[in-house]
Design a protein around this motif. Structure first.
Motif, PDB file in Angstrom:
ATOM      1  N   GLN A 155       0.829  -1.210   0.000  1.00  0.00           N
ATOM      2  CA  GLN A 155       0.000   0.000   0.000  1.00  0.00           C
ATOM      3  C   GLN A 155       0.863   1.260   0.000  1.00  0.00           C
ATOM      4  O   GLN A 155       0.602   2.219  -0.732  1.00  0.00           O
ATOM      5  N   GLY A 156       1.933   1.247   0.809  1.00  0.00           N
ATOM      6  CA  GLY A 156       2.809   2.417   0.903  1.00  0.00           C
ATOM      7  C   GLY A 156       3.426   2.766  -0.436  1.00  0.00           C
ATOM      8  O   GLY A 156       3.395   3.931  -0.858  1.00  0.00           O
ATOM      9  N   ASP A 157       3.968   1.765  -1.125  1.00  0.00           N
ATOM     10  CA  ASP A 157       4.597   2.000  -2.429  1.00  0.00           C
ATOM     11  C   ASP A 157       3.579   2.481  -3.453  1.00  0.00           C
ATOM     12  O   ASP A 157       3.854   3.379  -4.254  1.00  0.00           O
ATOM     13  N   ALA A 158       2.388   1.857  -3.412  1.00  0.00           N
ATOM     14  CA  ALA A 158       1.343   2.245  -4.366  1.00  0.00           C
ATOM     15  C   ALA A 158       0.970   3.707  -4.170  1.00  0.00           C
ATOM     16  O   ALA A 158       0.812   4.463  -5.139  1.00  0.00           O
ATOM     17  N   GLU A 159       0.855   4.119  -2.896  1.00  0.00           N
ATOM     18  CA  GLU A 159       0.501   5.509  -2.598  1.00  0.00           C
ATOM     19  C   GLU A 159       1.578   6.469  -3.086  1.00  0.00           C
ATOM     20  O   GLU A 159       1.287   7.499  -3.686  1.00  0.00           O
ATOM     21  N   LEU A 160       2.856   6.120  -2.813  1.00  0.00           N
ATOM     22  CA  LEU A 160       3.961   6.988  -3.226  1.00  0.00           C
ATOM     23  C   LEU A 160       4.008   7.114  -4.743  1.00  0.00           C
ATOM     24  O   LEU A 160       4.236   8.206  -5.282  1.00  0.00           O
ATOM     25  N   ALA A 161       3.791   5.977  -5.441  1.00  0.00           N
ATOM     26  CA  ALA A 161       3.797   6.001  -6.906  1.00  0.00           C
ATOM     27  C   ALA A 161       2.662   6.866  -7.431  1.00  0.00           C
ATOM     28  O   ALA A 161       2.836   7.658  -8.360  1.00  0.00           O
ATOM     29  N   MET A 162       1.479   6.754  -6.802  1.00  0.00           N
ATOM     30  CA  MET A 162       0.342   7.567  -7.224  1.00  0.00           C
ATOM     31  C   MET A 162       0.586   9.047  -6.952  1.00  0.00           C
ATOM     32  O   MET A 162       0.216   9.904  -7.756  1.00  0.00           O
ATOM     33  N   ASP A 163       1.214   9.350  -5.805  1.00  0.00           N
ATOM     34  CA  ASP A 163       1.531  10.745  -5.484  1.00  0.00           C
ATOM     35  C   ASP A 163       2.447  11.335  -6.551  1.00  0.00           C
ATOM     36  O   ASP A 163       2.273  12.477  -6.981  1.00  0.00           O
ATOM     37  N   ALA A 164       3.437  10.540  -6.978  1.00  0.00           N
ATOM     38  CA  ALA A 164       4.367  11.021  -8.009  1.00  0.00           C
ATOM     39  C   ALA A 164       3.636  11.169  -9.349  1.00  0.00           C
ATOM     40  O   ALA A 164       3.875  12.110 -10.099  1.00  0.00           O
ATOM     41  N   LEU A 196       7.240   0.971  -8.813  1.00  0.00           N
ATOM     42  CA  LEU A 196       6.385  -0.174  -9.144  1.00  0.00           C
ATOM     43  C   LEU A 196       7.181  -1.268  -9.862  1.00  0.00           C
ATOM     44  O   LEU A 196       8.151  -0.968 -10.568  1.00  0.00           O
ATOM     45  N   PRO A 197       6.767  -2.547  -9.706  1.00  0.00           N
ATOM     46  CA  PRO A 197       7.559  -3.672 -10.228  1.00  0.00           C
ATOM     47  C   PRO A 197       7.891  -3.558 -11.723  1.00  0.00           C
ATOM     48  O   PRO A 197       9.037  -3.793 -12.106  1.00  0.00           O
ATOM     49  N   GLN A 198       6.914  -3.170 -12.534  1.00  0.00           N
ATOM     50  CA  GLN A 198       7.173  -3.111 -13.977  1.00  0.00           C
ATOM     51  C   GLN A 198       8.225  -2.066 -14.328  1.00  0.00           C
ATOM     52  O   GLN A 198       8.951  -2.209 -15.309  1.00  0.00           O
ATOM     53  N   GLY A 199       8.292  -1.013 -13.533  1.00  0.00           N
ATOM     54  CA  GLY A 199       9.223   0.072 -13.824  1.00  0.00           C
ATOM     55  C   GLY A 199      10.595  -0.128 -13.220  1.00  0.00           C
ATOM     56  O   GLY A 199      11.572   0.504 -13.630  1.00  0.00           O
ATOM     57  N   GLN A 200      10.665  -1.043 -12.232  1.00  0.00           N
ATOM     58  CA  GLN A 200      11.930  -1.190 -11.501  1.00  0.00           C
ATOM     59  C   GLN A 200      13.049  -1.773 -12.356  1.00  0.00           C
ATOM     60  O   GLN A 200      14.213  -1.470 -12.143  1.00  0.00           O
ATOM     61  N   VAL A 201      12.664  -2.582 -13.337  1.00  0.00           N
ATOM     62  CA  VAL A 201      13.668  -3.246 -14.181  1.00  0.00           C
ATOM     63  C   VAL A 201      14.639  -2.220 -14.790  1.00  0.00           C
ATOM     64  O   VAL A 201      15.843  -2.426 -14.806  1.00  0.00           O
TER      65      VAL A 201
END
Lengths: 257, 224
Positions: A155-164, A196-201
């Motif tokens: 949830q934390g990562d999802a929120e941070l990604a959405m904020d960005a 997010l996982p898809q972007g981390q690569v």
């Protein structure tokens, strides 16, 4: 429409006029009566333009599109602040009730070498598109849309990604930065994928490529003043810049290309 | 404009990190210098012995060369950044207003406080390190009486005043620079950043008050 305010305002406007990108341009004074406090800032400019056209003058060019605060088209430096005096608000969502009868309002375009003025208050922000084209996407094939919970994201990562991802790319960060740096925009675009996982690569090579493009386009350097964060209409945080800085260091040492 | 391959290793993020790392190292020097100078409060022998311990060590030349190199990196990079940043906005705004939530006095005056510090540094080294040479004997060892030079130097109230202004400016400079270095290096964490910012302000005050107190102390020492 149709609010309760019946008192209208009279405003002294000082607006940047410039015929085209080659014209030197200058500030021009206007007086506008009958401004309703319920109007948005852009509606106030519409009223002025109607008046100018009626008087056979040249209307003032300014960028706008959705007028709902989400498209990133509106800009304007209003009384020396990007998108005006109200925090976390785009120019189109700024209302005239924020001003008083008799106020002088100075309206200028974004000022940066990388954002050349096209006409009056309109600037060319295609430099942002070039930065996005340098790496602001996911290159790897992620297949079709996966099942809802196939990839678990905290949830934390999802929120941070959405904020960005809330960044609308309006350029207020560049406009408000004393060095005309685009760090906040680039870091938001780097972060929304890096979290997010898809972007981390490709996180590191992406950060490096986008920063390189930003430098090449002639934006300034960050001096950690945080004026961008303060004047961003979407509340993008300075933490994103720190995340990008980490990504660049990793990218320099670890990126495969 | 530099080509893509040449700017990769010196991109805008790395340039800021070079400023940050060199700045933090200089902060370390300033803190050590302040603590060492505290021996002035103890007395002439303590201060002279401390100075002698430093200058009689052959490693001092390596340390001085290293320090000079860090200063040069910090100054040259600052000049490069200021030139680039000015070029990024060729047409200035008609009017400009800070939001009050971002920019601070310290952050917006970094180049000015930096130049003031550099001017101060030159005057400081000429006035004290290369100042009048006296000799004294402590426990049978002949050494430079830097204590006498220092006390004499601060008998001029203008010197004291200049020092207070200069170290206050340095304090303002580090109060932004210290936390800014952490941000540039990517060490911004919601849990620690408020504490780092607090430490930066505390360090700024320590530098300003500490060095000012030394100058004022020297002034009154001479009047005895």
């Amino acid at each position: 429409m149709g609010g309760n305010s019946t008192d209208t305002m009279s405003l002294k406007l000082k607006i940047w006029r410039q015929k085209n990108s080659k014209d030197k341009g200058g500030m021009v004074d206007y007086t506008l009566d009958g401004v309703s406090p319920d109007m948005s800032f852009l509606e106030m400019l519409d009223v002025l333009n109607t008046k100018l056209i009626t008087e056979k003058g040249d209307s003032i060019a300014f960028d706008h599109d959705c007028r709902e605060g989400i498209c990133g088209m509106c800009s304007l430096m209003i009384n020396g602040q990007a998108h005006g005096p109200q925090a976390n608000t785009t120019t189109c969502q700024l209302h005239m009730r924020k001003f008083k009868n008799g106020d002088e309002i100075v309206i200028e375009p974004w000022r940066a070498k990388s954002f050349p003025v096209v006409k009056d208050l309109m600037v060319d922000r295609s430099a942002f598109d070039k930065i996005m084209a340098a790496g602001g996407y996911v290159n790897v094939n992620t297949g079709n849309a996966p099942d809802g919970n196939a990839i678990l994201i905290g949830q934390g990562d999802a929120e941070l990604a959405m904020d960005a991802a809330a960044c609308i790319g309006c350029g207020a960060c560049v406009a408000s930065c004393k060095n005309a740096s685009a760090m906040l925009f680039v870091s938001a675009k780097v972060s929304q994928l890096a979290l997010l996982p898809q972007g981390q690569v490709e996180a590191e090579s992406r950060a490096l490529a986008m920063v390189d493009k930003m430098d090449e386009l002639g934006f300034g350097n960050c001096t950690n003043e945080a004026e961008c964060e303060a004047q961003c209409p979407k509340g993008i945080k300075l933490d994103n810049i720190a995340r990008m800085n980490r990504g660049v260091v990793k990218g320099l040492f670890a990126a495969r290309k | 404009m530099s080509s893509k391959s040449s700017c990769s290793f010196l991109n805008s993020v790395v340039k800021k990190q070079i400023m940050g790392v060199s700045g933090l190292l200089l902060c370390g020097f300033v803190l050590t210098h302040l603590l060492g100078n505290m021996t002035l409060f103890i007395g002439s022998d303590a201060f002279n012995k401390y100075s002698y311990a430093l200058t009689s060590n052959p490693l001092i030349y390596f340390a001085e060369a290293g320090l000079l190199a860090i200063f040069l990196v910090h100054i040259l990079m600052a000049i490069k950044l200021v030139i680039e940043n000015n070029a990024a906005r060729p047409v200035q705004y008609y009017t400009r207003k800070h939001s009050g939530r971002g920019s601070t006095f310290a952050s917006s005056t970094m180049p000015i406080s930096g130049v003031l510090t550099l001017i101060f540094l030159v005057i400081h080294i000429l006035g004290l390190k290369f100042g009048t040479h006296y000799e004294t004997e402590v426990h049978g060892v002949v050494m430079r009486d830097i204590y006498k030079t220092t006390i004499e130097y601060f008998q001029d109230p203008l010197h004291v005043l200049f020092y207070i202004i200069a170290v206050t400016s340095l304090g303002v400079h580090v109060s932004h620079g210290f936390w800014s270095a952490f941000q540039s290096l990517g060490w911004n964490h919601p849990k620690y950043m408020p504490k780092i910012k607090l430490a930066a302000t505390a360090f700024g005050i320590l530098v300003s008050v500490g060095f000012s107190a030394l100058a004022v102390f020297c002034y009154f020492q001479g009047a005895k």
